[in-house]
Design a protein around this motif. Structure first.
Motif, PDB file in Angstrom:
ATOM      1  N   LEU A  51      52.627  10.789 -92.199  1.00 25.69           N
ATOM      2  CA  LEU A  51      53.849   9.975 -92.268  1.00 25.69           C
ATOM      3  C   LEU A  51      54.486   9.839 -90.885  1.00 25.69           C
ATOM      4  CD1 LEU A  51      55.414  11.341 -95.590  1.00 25.69           C
ATOM      5  CD2 LEU A  51      54.228   9.162 -95.235  1.00 25.69           C
ATOM      6  N   LEU A  52      54.490  10.934 -90.128  1.00 32.88           N
ATOM      7  CA  LEU A  52      55.035  10.875 -88.765  1.00 32.88           C
ATOM      8  C   LEU A  52      54.242   9.896 -87.913  1.00 32.88           C
ATOM      9  CD1 LEU A  52      55.756  14.662 -87.990  1.00 32.88           C
ATOM     10  CD2 LEU A  52      57.415  12.870 -88.514  1.00 32.88           C
ATOM     11  N   SER A  53      52.905   9.882 -88.095  1.00 33.63           N
ATOM     12  CA  SER A  53      52.069   8.977 -87.313  1.00 33.63           C
ATOM     13  C   SER A  53      52.355   7.519 -87.658  1.00 33.63           C
ATOM     14  CB  SER A  53      50.580   9.283 -87.538  1.00 33.63           C
ATOM     15  OG  SER A  53      50.146   8.837 -88.814  1.00 33.63           O
ATOM     16  N   GLN A  54      52.917   7.288 -88.854  1.00 33.74           N
ATOM     17  CA  GLN A  54      53.278   5.936 -89.286  1.00 33.74           C
ATOM     18  C   GLN A  54      54.751   5.636 -88.983  1.00 33.74           C
ATOM     19  OE1 GLN A  54      50.845   3.829 -90.500  1.00 33.74           O
ATOM     20  NE2 GLN A  54      49.584   5.564 -89.864  1.00 33.74           N
ATOM     21  N   LYS A  55      55.331   6.480 -88.088  1.00 30.51           N
ATOM     22  CA  LYS A  55      56.716   6.306 -87.625  1.00 30.51           C
ATOM     23  C   LYS A  55      57.741   6.499 -88.748  1.00 30.51           C
ATOM     24  CE  LYS A  55      55.262   3.153 -83.940  1.00 30.51           C
ATOM     25  NZ  LYS A  55      55.118   4.259 -82.996  1.00 30.51           N
ATOM     26  N   VAL A  56      57.427   7.434 -89.650  1.00 32.77           N
ATOM     27  CA  VAL A  56      58.357   7.793 -90.722  1.00 32.77           C
ATOM     28  C   VAL A  56      58.994   9.136 -90.381  1.00 32.77           C
ATOM     29  CG1 VAL A  56      58.576   8.450 -93.150  1.00 32.77           C
ATOM     30  CG2 VAL A  56      57.101   6.536 -92.498  1.00 32.77           C
ATOM     31  N   LEU A  57      60.323   9.222 -90.450  1.00 28.29           N
ATOM     32  CA  LEU A  57      61.027  10.476 -90.199  1.00 28.29           C
ATOM     33  C   LEU A  57      61.009  11.318 -91.469  1.00 28.29           C
ATOM     34  CD1 LEU A  57      62.898  12.330 -88.553  1.00 28.29           C
ATOM     35  CD2 LEU A  57      64.825  10.962 -89.392  1.00 28.29           C
ATOM     36  N   VAL A  58      60.392  12.500 -91.382  1.00 29.56           N
ATOM     37  CA  VAL A  58      60.350  13.422 -92.519  1.00 29.56           C
ATOM     38  C   VAL A  58      61.429  14.474 -92.280  1.00 29.56           C
ATOM     39  CG1 VAL A  58      58.951  15.007 -93.875  1.00 29.56           C
ATOM     40  CG2 VAL A  58      57.877  13.026 -92.791  1.00 29.56           C
ATOM     41  N   LYS A  59      62.572  14.310 -92.922  1.00 27.14           N
ATOM     42  CA  LYS A  59      63.705  15.210 -92.706  1.00 27.14           C
ATOM     43  C   LYS A  59      63.389  16.606 -93.240  1.00 27.14           C
ATOM     44  CE  LYS A  59      67.217  11.554 -92.988  1.00 27.14           C
ATOM     45  NZ  LYS A  59      68.427  11.070 -93.717  1.00 27.14           N
ATOM     46  N   GLY A  60      63.603  17.600 -92.398  1.00 26.53           N
ATOM     47  CA  GLY A  60      63.343  18.974 -92.801  1.00 26.53           C
ATOM     48  C   GLY A  60      61.983  19.481 -92.378  1.00 26.53           C
ATOM     49  N   TYR A  61      61.194  18.617 -91.709  1.00 25.52           N
ATOM     50  CA  TYR A  61      59.865  19.034 -91.261  1.00 25.52           C
ATOM     51  C   TYR A  61      59.757  18.891 -89.754  1.00 25.52           C
ATOM     52  CZ  TYR A  61      54.850  18.939 -90.293  1.00 25.52           C
ATOM     53  OH  TYR A  61      53.612  19.186 -89.771  1.00 25.52           O
ATOM     54  N   THR A  62      59.277  19.947 -89.121  1.00 31.43           N
ATOM     55  CA  THR A  62      59.012  19.921 -87.687  1.00 31.43           C
ATOM     56  C   THR A  62      57.548  20.229 -87.477  1.00 31.43           C
ATOM     57  OG1 THR A  62      61.243  20.701 -87.171  1.00 31.43           O
ATOM     58  CG2 THR A  62      59.587  20.894 -85.432  1.00 31.43           C
ATOM     59  N   LYS A  63      56.855  19.346 -86.811  1.00 38.78           N
ATOM     60  CA  LYS A  63      55.421  19.532 -86.600  1.00 38.78           C
ATOM     61  C   LYS A  63      55.162  20.776 -85.778  1.00 38.78           C
ATOM     62  CE  LYS A  63      51.260  17.363 -84.760  1.00 38.78           C
ATOM     63  NZ  LYS A  63      50.444  17.759 -85.917  1.00 38.78           N
ATOM     64  N   ALA A  64      54.281  21.622 -86.267  1.00 39.53           N
ATOM     65  CA  ALA A  64      53.894  22.831 -85.541  1.00 39.53           C
ATOM     66  C   ALA A  64      52.791  22.500 -84.564  1.00 39.53           C
ATOM     67  CB  ALA A  64      53.424  23.914 -86.509  1.00 39.53           C
ATOM     68  N   LEU A  65      52.942  22.948 -83.327  1.00 38.72           N
ATOM     69  CA  LEU A  65      51.937  22.688 -82.291  1.00 38.72           C
ATOM     70  C   LEU A  65      51.275  23.988 -81.878  1.00 38.72           C
ATOM     71  CD1 LEU A  65      54.061  20.344 -79.996  1.00 38.72           C
ATOM     72  CD2 LEU A  65      52.469  19.671 -81.780  1.00 38.72           C
ATOM     73  N   ASN A  66      49.964  23.943 -81.633  1.00 35.23           N
ATOM     74  CA  ASN A  66      49.327  25.146 -81.105  1.00 35.23           C
ATOM     75  C   ASN A  66      49.494  25.158 -79.589  1.00 35.23           C
ATOM     76  OD1 ASN A  66      47.213  23.688 -79.820  1.00 35.23           O
ATOM     77  ND2 ASN A  66      46.072  23.603 -81.734  1.00 35.23           N
ATOM     78  N   LEU A  67      49.030  26.212 -78.947  1.00 34.88           N
ATOM     79  CA  LEU A  67      49.282  26.362 -77.516  1.00 34.88           C
ATOM     80  C   LEU A  67      48.614  25.283 -76.689  1.00 34.88           C
ATOM     81  CD1 LEU A  67      48.925  30.240 -77.195  1.00 34.88           C
ATOM     82  CD2 LEU A  67      51.020  28.877 -77.353  1.00 34.88           C
ATOM     83  N   GLU A  68      47.583  24.631 -77.220  1.00 34.33           N
ATOM     84  CA  GLU A  68      46.858  23.625 -76.459  1.00 34.33           C
ATOM     85  C   GLU A  68      47.369  22.217 -76.726  1.00 34.33           C
ATOM     86  OE1 GLU A  68      42.626  26.052 -76.448  1.00 34.33           O
ATOM     87  OE2 GLU A  68      42.774  24.099 -77.408  1.00 34.33           O
TER      88      GLU A  68
END
Length: 229
Positions: A51-68
């Motif tokens: 959904l984020l990739s389709q420019k949709v704001l998902v309220k309450g969700y923060t994408k987790a990123l790995n160290l790379e």
């Protein structure tokens, strides 16, 4: 309707709902929408990321990123890849606890995500890694060696696709350059130019000129200078 088709249909439906609500949705609403699918936390995260990739704001969700990963370069899977992962992980759950693949294959998925490139379907990377595992197993390798062989198999396909992309870009540059030179010489000479004239001007062989011309779709005179009828 198959599980894969149903999941894909629901992805389309929720994206449509998000667009109707101004490109935003609550995280809890997404969970309720997919409640009957019994998705794992990782699978739900893939839905949020889609959904984020389709420019949709998902309220309450923060994408987790790995160290790379960085915010600008984090993997963004297509909905086909999300669907593939869902089905693949469901299949993994069916494996016997005594099956060594139960432990090894999830590691392959993790490595595939690390090496992922948009031009390579995620499933192809996972499949290549699985082949590497099988080869290692047949050779009597231990777990660490099998995982390394799987990684090397996946890296090889990534490097191969990268090289193909580089070669394609080089050819595209040649086509564009040839197109510009043809237009330039045609304007200067007031007529169509011949292959041998162009080859001499660019200092490359007529064979290479002809190969590029086929890609460029240009129409030149025959090398003897006589016009085509």
């Amino acid at each position: 309707m198959s599980g894969a088709a149903q999941f894909q249909k629901k992805l389309v439906e929720i994206l449509s709902l998000c667009k109707e609500s101004g490109d935003e949705i609550e995280k809890d609403s997404v969970e309720m929408f997919f409640e009957e699918e019994n998705l794992t936390e990782e699978q739900m995260n893939l839905v949020y990321d889609y959904l984020l990739s389709q420019k949709v704001l998902v309220k309450g969700y923060t994408k987790a990123l790995n160290l790379e990963e960085t915010e600008d370069h984090s993997p963004k899977f297509s909905y086909e890849e999300i669907d593939f992962l869902k089905q693949y992980e469901e299949d993994l759950q069916k494996l016997s606890e005594s099956d060594p693949m139960k432990v090894l294959l999830p590691q392959i998925v993790k490595i595939a995500k690390e090496l992922y490139r948009p031009e390579i379907f995620l499933g192809d990377l996972i499949q290549e890694g699985s082949f590497g595992l099988i080869i290692g197993m047949n050779q009597g390798a231990d777990e660490e060696q099998m995982i390394q062989m799987a990684r090397e198999s996946m890296q090889a396909i990534v490097e191969s696709q990268t090289e193909v992309k580089i070669q394609d870009q080089k050819m595209a540059d040649k086509v564009n350059n040839l197109d510009d030179k043809i237009k330039e010489l045609t304007k200067e000479m007031g007529r169509k130019i011949t292959v041998d004239e162009l080859a001499e001007f660019l200092e490359i062989s007529e064979e290479e000129i002809e190969a590029i011309i086929r890609l460029a779709g240009e129409d030149l005179e025959e090398t003897d200078g006589e016009e085509k009828e």
